[in-house]
Scaffold this motif. Structure first.
Motif, PDB file in Angstrom:
ATOM      1  N   THR A   1       0.845  -1.189   0.000  1.00 57.53           N
ATOM      2  CA  THR A   1       0.000   0.000   0.000  1.00 57.53           C
ATOM      3  C   THR A   1       0.879   1.236   0.000  1.00 57.53           C
ATOM      4  N   ASP A   2       0.404   2.297  -0.632  1.00 58.27           N
ATOM      5  CA  ASP A   2       1.093   3.581  -0.613  1.00 58.27           C
ATOM      6  C   ASP A   2       0.514   4.512   0.434  1.00 58.27           C
ATOM      7  N   PHE A   3      -0.192   3.933   1.408  1.00 61.62           N
ATOM      8  CA  PHE A   3      -0.704   4.688   2.550  1.00 61.62           C
ATOM      9  C   PHE A   3      -0.082   4.082   3.820  1.00 61.62           C
ATOM     10  N   PRO A   4       1.155   4.480   4.150  1.00 62.90           N
ATOM     11  CA  PRO A   4       1.889   3.839   5.255  1.00 62.90           C
ATOM     12  C   PRO A   4       1.469   4.369   6.617  1.00 62.90           C
ATOM     13  N   PHE A   5       0.190   4.190   6.950  1.00 63.65           N
ATOM     14  CA  PHE A   5      -0.345   4.775   8.177  1.00 63.65           C
ATOM     15  C   PHE A   5      -0.246   3.779   9.338  1.00 63.65           C
ATOM     16  N   ASN A   6       0.243   4.260  10.487  1.00 67.40           N
ATOM     17  CA  ASN A   6       0.283   3.467  11.717  1.00 67.40           C
ATOM     18  C   ASN A   6      -0.447   4.165  12.867  1.00 67.40           C
ATOM     19  N   VAL A   7      -0.371   5.485  12.850  1.00 62.97           N
ATOM     20  CA  VAL A   7      -1.011   6.298  13.890  1.00 62.97           C
ATOM     21  C   VAL A   7      -1.990   7.234  13.190  1.00 62.97           C
ATOM     22  N   LEU A   8      -3.289   6.955  13.328  1.00 62.89           N
ATOM     23  CA  LEU A   8      -4.322   7.685  12.590  1.00 62.89           C
ATOM     24  C   LEU A   8      -5.087   8.577  13.566  1.00 62.89           C
ATOM     25  N   ILE A   9      -4.882   9.884  13.422  1.00 64.83           N
ATOM     26  CA  ILE A   9      -5.452  10.868  14.341  1.00 64.83           C
ATOM     27  C   ILE A   9      -6.674  11.507  13.688  1.00 64.83           C
ATOM     28  N   SER A  10      -7.683  11.801  14.504  1.00 60.64           N
ATOM     29  CA  SER A  10      -8.905  12.407  13.958  1.00 60.64           C
ATOM     30  C   SER A  10      -8.578  13.741  13.298  1.00 60.64           C
ATOM     31  N   HIS A  11      -9.164  13.982  12.147  1.00 59.31           N
ATOM     32  CA  HIS A  11      -8.884  15.186  11.365  1.00 59.31           C
ATOM     33  C   HIS A  11      -9.328  16.442  12.098  1.00 59.31           C
ATOM     34  N   THR A  12     -10.325  16.302  12.935  1.00 59.83           N
ATOM     35  CA  THR A  12     -10.813  17.470  13.683  1.00 59.83           C
ATOM     36  C   THR A  12      -9.762  17.984  14.671  1.00 59.83           C
ATOM     37  N   THR A  13      -8.772  17.165  14.995  1.00 59.69           N
ATOM     38  CA  THR A  13      -7.698  17.595  15.900  1.00 59.69           C
ATOM     39  C   THR A  13      -6.880  18.718  15.287  1.00 59.69           C
ATOM     40  N   LEU A  14      -6.879  18.810  13.969  1.00 50.59           N
ATOM     41  CA  LEU A  14      -6.090  19.841  13.298  1.00 50.59           C
ATOM     42  C   LEU A  14      -6.595  21.251  13.610  1.00 50.59           C
ATOM     43  N   LYS A  15      -7.805  21.346  14.144  1.00 42.37           N
ATOM     44  CA  LYS A  15      -8.296  22.664  14.557  1.00 42.37           C
ATOM     45  C   LYS A  15      -7.430  23.236  15.673  1.00 42.37           C
ATOM     46  N   GLU A  16      -6.798  22.342  16.441  1.00 44.19           N
ATOM     47  CA  GLU A  16      -5.900  22.790  17.508  1.00 44.19           C
ATOM     48  C   GLU A  16      -4.462  22.935  17.012  1.00 44.19           C
ATOM     49  N   VAL A  17      -4.133  22.299  15.901  1.00 47.73           N
ATOM     50  CA  VAL A  17      -2.769  22.336  15.365  1.00 47.73           C
ATOM     51  C   VAL A  17      -2.577  23.558  14.470  1.00 47.73           C
ATOM     52  N   TYR A  18      -3.550  23.806  13.584  1.00 43.53           N
ATOM     53  CA  TYR A  18      -3.447  24.920  12.640  1.00 43.53           C
ATOM     54  C   TYR A  18      -4.397  26.037  13.056  1.00 43.53           C
ATOM     55  N   SER A  19      -4.003  27.240  12.780  1.00 43.63           N
ATOM     56  CA  SER A  19      -4.867  28.389  13.060  1.00 43.63           C
ATOM     57  C   SER A  19      -6.039  28.397  12.083  1.00 43.63           C
ATOM     58  N   GLU A  20      -7.071  29.144  12.407  1.00 42.93           N
ATOM     59  CA  GLU A  20      -8.243  29.239  11.527  1.00 42.93           C
ATOM     60  C   GLU A  20      -7.850  29.830  10.176  1.00 42.93           C
ATOM     61  N   GLU A  21      -6.918  30.766  10.196  1.00 43.50           N
ATOM     62  CA  GLU A  21      -6.454  31.371   8.951  1.00 43.50           C
ATOM     63  C   GLU A  21      -5.819  30.323   8.038  1.00 43.50           C
ATOM     64  N   THR A  22      -5.014  29.445   8.626  1.00 41.81           N
ATOM     65  CA  THR A  22      -4.366  28.389   7.836  1.00 41.81           C
ATOM     66  C   THR A  22      -5.393  27.396   7.313  1.00 41.81           C
ATOM     67  N   ARG A  23      -6.369  27.043   8.162  1.00 41.81           N
ATOM     68  CA  ARG A  23      -7.368  26.057   7.758  1.00 41.81           C
ATOM     69  C   ARG A  23      -8.281  26.573   6.654  1.00 41.81           C
ATOM     70  N   ASN A  24      -8.393  27.883   6.525  1.00 47.86           N
ATOM     71  CA  ASN A  24      -9.260  28.465   5.502  1.00 47.86           C
ATOM     72  C   ASN A  24      -8.476  29.042   4.326  1.00 47.86           C
ATOM     73  N   ASN A  25      -7.194  28.726   4.268  1.00 52.25           N
ATOM     74  CA  ASN A  25      -6.323  29.299   3.237  1.00 52.25           C
ATOM     75  C   ASN A  25      -6.394  28.455   1.962  1.00 52.25           C
ATOM     76  N   TRP A  26      -6.972  29.014   0.907  1.00 55.85           N
ATOM     77  CA  TRP A  26      -7.081  28.311  -0.379  1.00 55.85           C
ATOM     78  C   TRP A  26      -5.825  28.464  -1.224  1.00 55.85           C
ATOM     79  N   GLY A  27      -4.961  29.365  -0.835  1.00 53.60           N
ATOM     80  CA  GLY A  27      -3.754  29.574  -1.618  1.00 53.60           C
ATOM     81  C   GLY A  27      -2.642  28.605  -1.260  1.00 53.60           C
ATOM     82  N   ASN A  28      -2.653  28.106  -0.023  1.00 59.02           N
ATOM     83  CA  ASN A  28      -1.570  27.235   0.443  1.00 59.02           C
ATOM     84  C   ASN A  28      -1.779  25.798  -0.037  1.00 59.02           C
TER      85      ASN A  28
END
Length: 802
Positions: free
Chosen positions: A195-222
């Motif tokens: 497989t080309d998805f070498p995942f071992n530790v799968l964290i809920s995507h909603t956790t990224l709200k605490e990792v990235y700022s709202e500006e980053t999460r809404n950035n369409w240019g990045n």
């Protein structure tokens, strides 16, 4: 009848043990190589084919137009997938993955110090929808709810055992990067190796709200490489129409200029493993051309083994002539004799197949280590492997047995009993010579390929990269924002094992390469935008790596960007004619930092030799440093590394120390090529050996046919040397013909392979001279025994009539 065939076969093999051994060995080697290559090809073609929706799954790739160039990226903006599901009903079944690869995982254990694991890969953020698209086996937990809440994590079975040493860690907590506590809510069966998805530790995507700022999460240019989008589409979907709709959809969320520069490509999941353009999370691409080339090598080796069998079998024709004559006098038909020899070949092939199965099992551990692939030989569990084995048995029996059976069954019984039959009745000598030419043609293509690949590998190791790479240690710096770099530098240099220290964002040459845009006003022209590689380093960075300064000076120590040093490639990009002319001209970075060029250095390679030297913009900015580059004393390296670890651990007691040598980082650029080189050497050696067996068969046949001629020549005064040279000249001629056929083929194939590298060796005349020289030496050694034996035979016995 079959019982009679079997008895005759066993009797014949027991009387001709050398013949039987050579045939079985040749076929076994050919079949073993074919089987090993089949297992490799089967493994590579099986990547992510276990998903039930594999034929409907697509990755969304983004194309960005900039300065007339197209950037092709395998990722999408962070908010892209959620907006897509909401706006376009065709993309309701879509999901996003954010594969961050590595991180520090800490486990608190009661009564013990925390256990820390520095993971280099396997950590990802995913949505519950991921499991609606992709098929994985849940051992505990629920695919719809386990990753719904923030700070929840699902582990694979082996990862759970690694962290908690127990079968059910549901409800336990792990800490990521000394920042986030994650609750274990599910256990998955380990992802397959293919497989080309070498995942071992799968964290809920909603956790990224605490990792990235709202500006980053809404950035369409990045466009971050970690963020990839996948979608399920009905079969027969008009992909071009949907790609156009995706471009129109983007205009809702981006300004006109930004949206106009974007377009999208829907890439089938089944192509991701083989596509060098976009890559995959595994960072391991296997081109389809490589797969088919490897398959062709396997076919060639099998053909070589079959040719060897034909030559050895027809060489035995003289010895079996009377047996055939007696059988025909006693009433055997040509048809019966034909099938007798076919069954005999099948029996020998079966023995060779059994031997090859044993050899395959014995060779697999070495092959797994060489290629780094999880390849296993389990025919009882895989019908396709059984089918391949049966197909090999039938194919090899027919290819090897048909021609000898036709020749041997066609003997005239009277002439056979009198041992008076023409050469053509024992098979066309020209045909067998043609087979030997084909064998040596294959061998020489492999020899030339091996020489070219080895030369290219040596070129990689020895070519000057424009900087010093030996004895340089690169160490990651977690949490470098609060680090006093001068204090750490002094502490590291306090040991005689450490000669110099510098800090930078990345090592001077690495697989990762930070690129950005800047503007520059050419003399007498308008302001233009350019793309460049960006490197941040301290005032010791260039000096430690011995990058040559051509004009101006090095940048001074600074917390922020105040001045730039550029390379020669940057001057060519900007249209500046000389290093001196560049000094004092201004570059505008990010549209907000305007600083002068204070120095120009010679070109150096920031990535692998597959790519041209890039324009590089360098500056001092300690806010960006994430790597310590440490020059060790070559005579005290062990002590130096120990000291570096002690200083690093003192600074980062809650992290795990890791390092890599710069020269090893660079060597890793060419891991796949190194594997190719090793395979070429192995297979060319086997092809040569099998070819020698075939050559031995042909010289045996010719010496048997020319027994009386040799006797007459000796009686007339020919020496043993003259007769030996007579045989060698004939085979040297065959080798030269094979070379004339092989040389243009090998030249074309290897030049095509070298086109993958911007910097490459020349396929010169020397390679071909060495190849034909090796072939002639091998032919001389193989022919020598039988020709000398014939030359030394008593001429009286040779001329005696029976």
């Amino acid at each position: 009848m079959i019982k009679n065939y079997l008895a005759t076969t066993l009797r014949n093999l027991s009387r001709n043990k050398t013949y039987a051994t050579l045939n079985i060995l040749g076929l076994a080697l050919g079949i073993t190589c074919s089987m090993l290559i089949f297992l490799v090809v089967k493994f590579e073609l099986s990547f992510d084919t276990f998903h039930s929706k594999k034929d409907q799954l697509y990755r969304i790739n983004t194309h960005v137009q900039f300065q007339g160039e197209t950037g092709r990226l395998p990722n999408v903006p962070f908010p892209f997938i959620e907006a897509l599901r909401n706006d376009l009903p065709e993309f309701k079944q879509a999901t996003v993955t954010n594969y961050v690869s590595g991180g520090l995982v800490s486990i608190n254990r009661e009564g013990q110090a925390p256990a820390r694991f520095q993971e280099e890969n396997g950590i990802t953020y995913i949505e519950p929808q991921f499991f609606d698209l992709f098929d994985y086996t849940w051992l505990e937990g629920n695919p719809q709810t386990s990753l719904k809440d923030p700070r929840s994590v699902v582990l694979t079975e082996s990862q759970a055992m690694k962290y908690f040493n127990e079968t059910s860690p549901i409800g336990k907590t792990l800490r990521l990067n000394n920042t986030y506590d994650l609750k274990v809510t599910g256990i998955l069966k380990d992802f397959p190796a293919n497989t080309d998805f070498p995942f071992n530790v799968l964290i809920s995507h909603t956790t990224l709200k605490e990792v990235y700022s709202e500006e980053t999460r809404n950035n369409w240019g990045n466009l971050n490489y970690t963020t990839q989008g996948f979608v399920v589409l009905p079969e027969g979907t008009n992909l071009k129409g949907l790609e156009t709709k995706l471009s129109a959809f983007t205009r809702k969320y981006m300004d006109e200029e930004g949206a106009k520069s974007r377009s999208y490509v829907l890439q089938p999941l089944r192509t991701i493993h083989f596509d060098e353009l976009y890559g995959n999370y595994n960072n391991r691409i296997v081109a389809r051309q490589t797969i088919w080339a490897l398959s062709l090598v396997g076919a060639f080796l099998l053909i070589t083994a079959c040719i060897n069998f034909v030559n050895l079998a027809t060489a035995q024709a003289v010895k079996r002539a009377k047996e055939i004559g007696v059988r025909k006098v006693l009433g055997s038909s040509r048809r019966q004799l034909f099938w007798q020899f076919i069954y005999e070949t099948a029996f020998i092939t079966t023995i060779a197949l059994v031997v090859s199965i044993v050899l395959t099992q014995a060779a697999l551990p070495a092959l797994r280590e060489l290629l780094g692939l999880e390849i296993y030989f389990t025919p009882l569990e895989e019908p396709v492997v059984i089918a391949f084995i049966i197909g090999l048995l039938v194919l090899v029996s027919i290819l090897s047995g048909f021609y000898p059976a036709m020749i041997l069954s066609g003997f005239n019984p009277i002439q056979a009993l009198k041992s008076k039959f023409a050469t053509q009745r024992t098979g066309s000598l020209s045909f067998r010579r043609g087979l030997v030419v084909l064998q040596f043609c294959i061998s020489q293509v492999l020899i030339i390929g091996t020489l070219v690949v080895t030369s290219q590998m040596d070129y990689f190791q020895n070519k000057s990269l424009g900087f010093t790479k030996d004895a340089v240690l690169t160490v990651p710096l977690p949490g470098a924002q609060n680090l006093n770099f001068e204090t750490m530098r002094s502490e590291l240099k306090a040991n005689p094992g450490v000669e110099e220290v510098s800090f930078s964002n990345l090592s001077i040459s690495s697989a990762a390469n930070q690129r950005t845009f800047f503007t520059f006003a050419k003399k007498g022209g308008a302001v233009e935008s350019f793309v460049t590689s960006l490197k941040f380093g301290d005032e010791h960075f260039l000096e430690m790596h011995q990058v040559k300064l051509l004009a101006g000076r090095n940048f001074i120590k600074s917390d922020t960007i105040r001045e730039f040093v550029v390379n020669e490639a940057m001057l060519r990009q900007l249209g500046i004619k000389s290093p001196e002319e560049a000094i004092g001209q201004y570059i505008n970075l990010y549209d907000r930092i305007k600083a002068p060029i204070v120095g120009v250095v010679s070109d150096f390679h920031v990535t692998s030799l597959r790519e041209n030297i890039d324009a590089v913009l360098m500056a001092s900015s300690n806010r960006s440093y994430r790597t310590a580059n440490i020059k060790l004393n070559a005579t005290q390296m062990k002590e130096g590394i120990t000291h570096v670890e002690q200083v690093w651990t003192k600074k980062y007691p809650e992290h795990v120390f890791s390092y890599q040598f710069l020269d090893q980082t660079i060597a890793n650029f060419y891991r796949e090529e190194q594997k190719t080189s090793a395979l070429f050497r192995i297979f060319s050696g086997i092809a040569i050996f099998i070819g020698c067996l075939g050559l031995f068969g042909l010289i045996s046949f010719i010496t048997a046919q020319k027994t009386k001629e040799v006797g007459i020549r000796k009686v007339l005064g020919a020496s043993a040397t003259n007769i030996t040279l007579l045989f060698f000249k004939e085979f040297a001629f065959l080798v030269v013909i094979a070379f004339l056929i092989a040389a243009p083929i090998a030249y074309y194939v290897m030049n095509s392979w070298l086109e993958n590298f911007e910097y490459q060796v020349e396929v010169g005349v020397g390679v071909f001279i060495i190849a034909v020289g090796i072939s002639l030496v091998i032919a001389a050694c193989t022919v020598g025994y039988q020709s000398v034996k014939a030359a030394l035979a008593n001429p009286i016995k040779s001329l005696r009539n029976e």
